[in-house]
Design a protein around this motif. Structure first.
Motif, PDB file in Angstrom:
ATOM      1  N   ALA A  91       0.831  -1.207   0.000  1.00  0.00           N
ATOM      2  CA  ALA A  91       0.000   0.000   0.000  1.00  0.00           C
ATOM      3  C   ALA A  91       0.866   1.258   0.000  1.00  0.00           C
ATOM      4  O   ALA A  91       1.849   1.360   0.724  1.00  0.00           O
ATOM      5  N   ASP A  92       0.475   2.199  -0.836  1.00  0.00           N
ATOM      6  CA  ASP A  92       1.150   3.497  -0.955  1.00  0.00           C
ATOM      7  C   ASP A  92       0.113   4.455  -1.516  1.00  0.00           C
ATOM      8  O   ASP A  92      -0.658   4.084  -2.407  1.00  0.00           O
ATOM      9  N   PRO A  93       0.046   5.685  -1.000  1.00  0.00           N
ATOM     10  CA  PRO A  93      -0.998   6.603  -1.493  1.00  0.00           C
ATOM     11  C   PRO A  93      -0.916   6.870  -2.988  1.00  0.00           C
ATOM     12  O   PRO A  93      -1.930   7.186  -3.621  1.00  0.00           O
ATOM     13  N   GLY A  94       0.274   6.752  -3.576  1.00  0.00           N
ATOM     14  CA  GLY A  94       0.398   6.940  -5.014  1.00  0.00           C
ATOM     15  C   GLY A  94      -0.016   5.725  -5.808  1.00  0.00           C
ATOM     16  O   GLY A  94      -0.620   5.833  -6.881  1.00  0.00           O
ATOM     17  N   ILE A  95       0.279   4.546  -5.274  1.00  0.00           N
ATOM     18  CA  ILE A  95      -0.017   3.311  -5.997  1.00  0.00           C
ATOM     19  C   ILE A  95      -1.503   3.013  -5.994  1.00  0.00           C
ATOM     20  O   ILE A  95      -2.061   2.559  -7.003  1.00  0.00           O
ATOM     21  N   ILE A  96      -2.190   3.240  -4.869  1.00  0.00           N
ATOM     22  CA  ILE A  96      -3.591   2.829  -4.776  1.00  0.00           C
ATOM     23  C   ILE A  96      -4.578   3.947  -5.115  1.00  0.00           C
ATOM     24  O   ILE A  96      -5.757   3.839  -4.810  1.00  0.00           O
ATOM     25  N   GLY A  97      -4.107   5.015  -5.751  1.00  0.00           N
ATOM     26  CA  GLY A  97      -5.019   5.980  -6.344  1.00  0.00           C
ATOM     27  C   GLY A  97      -5.365   7.213  -5.539  1.00  0.00           C
ATOM     28  O   GLY A  97      -6.087   8.088  -6.030  1.00  0.00           O
ATOM     29  N   ILE A  98      -4.861   7.335  -4.311  1.00  0.00           N
ATOM     30  CA  ILE A  98      -5.200   8.500  -3.489  1.00  0.00           C
ATOM     31  C   ILE A  98      -4.595   9.772  -4.088  1.00  0.00           C
ATOM     32  O   ILE A  98      -5.260  10.813  -4.184  1.00  0.00           O
ATOM     33  N   ASN A  99      -3.331   9.686  -4.497  1.00  0.00           N
ATOM     34  CA  ASN A  99      -2.696  10.852  -5.115  1.00  0.00           C
ATOM     35  C   ASN A  99      -3.415  11.265  -6.394  1.00  0.00           C
ATOM     36  O   ASN A  99      -3.574  12.454  -6.682  1.00  0.00           O
ATOM     37  N   ALA A 100      -3.838  10.286  -7.180  1.00  0.00           N
ATOM     38  CA  ALA A 100      -4.533  10.594  -8.434  1.00  0.00           C
ATOM     39  C   ALA A 100      -5.874  11.273  -8.174  1.00  0.00           C
ATOM     40  O   ALA A 100      -6.273  12.181  -8.911  1.00  0.00           O
ATOM     41  N   GLY A 101      -6.577  10.841  -7.119  1.00  0.00           N
ATOM     42  CA  GLY A 101      -7.833  11.502  -6.758  1.00  0.00           C
ATOM     43  C   GLY A 101      -7.610  12.955  -6.381  1.00  0.00           C
ATOM     44  O   GLY A 101      -8.376  13.849  -6.779  1.00  0.00           O
ATOM     45  N   ALA A 102      -6.536  13.199  -5.624  1.00  0.00           N
ATOM     46  CA  ALA A 102      -6.179  14.578  -5.285  1.00  0.00           C
ATOM     47  C   ALA A 102      -5.843  15.362  -6.543  1.00  0.00           C
ATOM     48  O   ALA A 102      -6.224  16.534  -6.690  1.00  0.00           O
ATOM     49  N   GLY A 103      -5.148  14.722  -7.482  1.00  0.00           N
ATOM     50  CA  GLY A 103      -4.763  15.396  -8.723  1.00  0.00           C
ATOM     51  C   GLY A 103      -5.946  15.806  -9.566  1.00  0.00           C
ATOM     52  O   GLY A 103      -5.952  16.896 -10.151  1.00  0.00           O
ATOM     53  N   VAL A 104      -6.952  14.950  -9.647  1.00  0.00           N
ATOM     54  CA  VAL A 104      -8.151  15.290 -10.427  1.00  0.00           C
ATOM     55  C   VAL A 104      -8.851  16.503  -9.816  1.00  0.00           C
ATOM     56  O   VAL A 104      -9.281  17.422 -10.533  1.00  0.00           O
ATOM     57  N   ALA A 105      -8.968  16.529  -8.491  1.00  0.00           N
ATOM     58  CA  ALA A 105      -9.621  17.663  -7.827  1.00  0.00           C
ATOM     59  C   ALA A 105      -8.844  18.955  -8.059  1.00  0.00           C
ATOM     60  O   ALA A 105      -9.436  20.006  -8.361  1.00  0.00           O
ATOM     61  N   VAL A 106      -7.512  18.909  -7.921  1.00  0.00           N
ATOM     62  CA  VAL A 106      -6.686  20.098  -8.150  1.00  0.00           C
ATOM     63  C   VAL A 106      -6.793  20.542  -9.600  1.00  0.00           C
ATOM     64  O   VAL A 106      -6.892  21.748  -9.894  1.00  0.00           O
ATOM     65  N   THR A 107      -6.792  19.602 -10.523  1.00  0.00           N
ATOM     66  CA  THR A 107      -6.904  19.932 -11.952  1.00  0.00           C
ATOM     67  C   THR A 107      -8.226  20.627 -12.253  1.00  0.00           C
ATOM     68  O   THR A 107      -8.269  21.641 -12.960  1.00  0.00           O
ATOM     69  N   LEU A 108      -9.321  20.081 -11.750  1.00  0.00           N
ATOM     70  CA  LEU A 108     -10.637  20.682 -11.985  1.00  0.00           C
ATOM     71  C   LEU A 108     -10.693  22.106 -11.428  1.00  0.00           C
ATOM     72  O   LEU A 108     -11.200  23.026 -12.092  1.00  0.00           O
ATOM     73  N   TYR A 109     -10.167  22.279 -10.219  1.00  0.00           N
ATOM     74  CA  TYR A 109     -10.186  23.613  -9.613  1.00  0.00           C
ATOM     75  C   TYR A 109      -9.326  24.586 -10.409  1.00  0.00           C
ATOM     76  O   TYR A 109      -9.735  25.723 -10.672  1.00  0.00           O
ATOM     77  N   TYR A 110      -8.142  24.138 -10.797  1.00  0.00           N
ATOM     78  CA  TYR A 110      -7.192  25.015 -11.489  1.00  0.00           C
ATOM     79  C   TYR A 110      -7.697  25.405 -12.875  1.00  0.00           C
ATOM     80  O   TYR A 110      -7.484  26.536 -13.328  1.00  0.00           O
ATOM     81  N   LEU A 111      -8.410  24.493 -13.542  1.00  0.00           N
ATOM     82  CA  LEU A 111      -8.849  24.758 -14.906  1.00  0.00           C
ATOM     83  C   LEU A 111     -10.159  25.537 -14.978  1.00  0.00           C
ATOM     84  O   LEU A 111     -10.346  26.350 -15.888  1.00  0.00           O
ATOM     85  N   PHE A 112     -11.061  25.297 -14.040  1.00  0.00           N
ATOM     86  CA  PHE A 112     -12.419  25.794 -14.218  1.00  0.00           C
ATOM     87  C   PHE A 112     -12.895  26.791 -13.165  1.00  0.00           C
ATOM     88  O   PHE A 112     -14.043  27.256 -13.224  1.00  0.00           O
ATOM     89  N   PHE A 113     -12.057  27.141 -12.218  1.00  0.00           N
ATOM     90  CA  PHE A 113     -12.470  28.096 -11.200  1.00  0.00           C
ATOM     91  C   PHE A 113     -11.497  29.274 -11.167  1.00  0.00           C
ATOM     92  O   PHE A 113     -10.313  29.111 -11.466  1.00  0.00           O
TER      93      PHE A 113
END
Length: 335
Positions: A91-113
């Motif tokens: 288990a690692d936050p990057g391997i099991i998708g936690i980092n990617a979930g954070a990345g999607v949220a940051v991307t959405l905020y950065y692009l559309f707000f």
């Protein structure tokens, strides 16, 4: 009761790691595209350096070193929690998708707000936490089975698949964005330490000040959770509440770190393993060691990365992946 010999051993390793981290930080201060000779470090610290020397040290090198250490520590502690709660050494936050979930949220905020420069750095960790928490809940629900509980291999497979899917979603989101925004998200995905300034440290530090003591206080409960669900319930551990609290802490630590340092994988995998090899499996002993090892690992990766292929260098996340991927394969084959 922990034997006194183990406690002494842990203290010696803590002192050794603190010295190693300090030595690595000194080396990192002197190396870079804008060179700063080592014999000028102490005079510059004492205010006797030139304008260029003080600018390089206090405005470029030191904040980057501090943010890198804090991010590595947070990722290492997050990985240790995830490995303990899920009873999964991979288990690692990057391997099991936690980092990617954070990345999607940051991307959405950065692009559309709309971006307010004053609030952006303080909002980013919270936004990353929301995305990481949503991803963690979905992955956990998909990997959990009533009766059999959480299967370690299922968690890794579902998490890795989710990470790939979420990273693909980020690529889709930025495909039609402005070049400047595409450049920022691309560097974030590569694990570039983008928040290398004192205000970013102030934005990240409160998360660690609150969460690190909280997790260390629950180290004994984490030991009991590793025994398994039926054993923990039999001992009297409030399983659902403890697991939820520790998972929230793990997600918050990972999200706050990657919000400032970009998507970094394998630090949260390697640091807990190294710590347990040094002082054994008890979390009271291994968690503090893991925190220091994580900070040191990411600092080494960033120092090497920014001094290779100058002036741009290689992102710390890429260097961490180059170091950690072989170790991940070793663990995968061993298990």
């Amino acid at each position: 009761m922990i034997p006194k010999a183990l406690v002494r051993k842990q203290r010696l390793w803590l002192l050794g790691l603190l010295g190693l981290t300090a030595a690595t930080a000194v080396v990192s201060m002197g190396l870079g595209y804008a060179s700063l000779s080592f014999d000028r470090l102490i005079p510059t610290f004492l205010g006797q350096g030139t304008f260029k020397e003080e600018f390089v040290l206090f405005s470029i090198r030191l904040p980057r070193i501090v943010i890198t250490l804090l991010a590595g520590m947070a990722l290492a502690l997050s990985g240790a929690i995830l490995q303990g709660v899920s009873r999964n050494e991979l288990a690692d936050p990057g391997i099991i998708g936690i980092n990617a979930g954070a990345g999607v949220a940051v991307t959405l905020y950065y692009l559309f707000f709309p971006i307010d420069a004053g609030l952006f750095l303080y909002l980013v960790p919270a936004i990353a936490f929301a995305g990481a928490l949503a991803a963690a809940i979905l992955i956990w629900l998909a990997a959990y089975r009533r009766g059999s509980g959480l299967h370690p291999l299922r968690l890794v497979l579902i998490g890795a698949g989710s990470s790939i899917a979420l990273n693909g979603l980020m690529v889709v989101l930025i495909s039609a964005a402005e070049p400047q925004k595409v450049d920022f998200i691309s560097k974030w995905r590569a694990g570039s330490i983008w928040g290398a300034d004192w205000p970013f440290i102030l934005a990240l530090l409160p998360w660690l000040v609150v969460l690190v003591p909280f997790v260390l206080h629950r180290a004994r409960r984490l030991n009991l959770l590793e025994l398994g669900e039926s054993e923990a319930i039999g001992i009297g551990v409030p399983l659902t509440r403890e697991r939820a609290a520790l998972l929230l802490a793990a997600v918050a630590l990972a999200a706050s770190a990657v919000a400032m340092a970009g998507s970094i994988v394998f630090v949260g995998l390697m640091a807990p393993h190294i710590a347990k090899r040094l002082v054994g499996p008890r979390h009271q002993l291994s968690l503090p060691i893991s925190i220091l090892v994580g900070g040191w690992l990411l600092l080494v990766a960033d120092t090497i990365g920014r001094n290779v292929a100058q002036p741009e260098g290689i992102a710390a996340g890429t260097m961490a992946a180059l170091i950690g991927a072989p170790y991940f394969l070793y663990l995968l084959l061993r298990k």
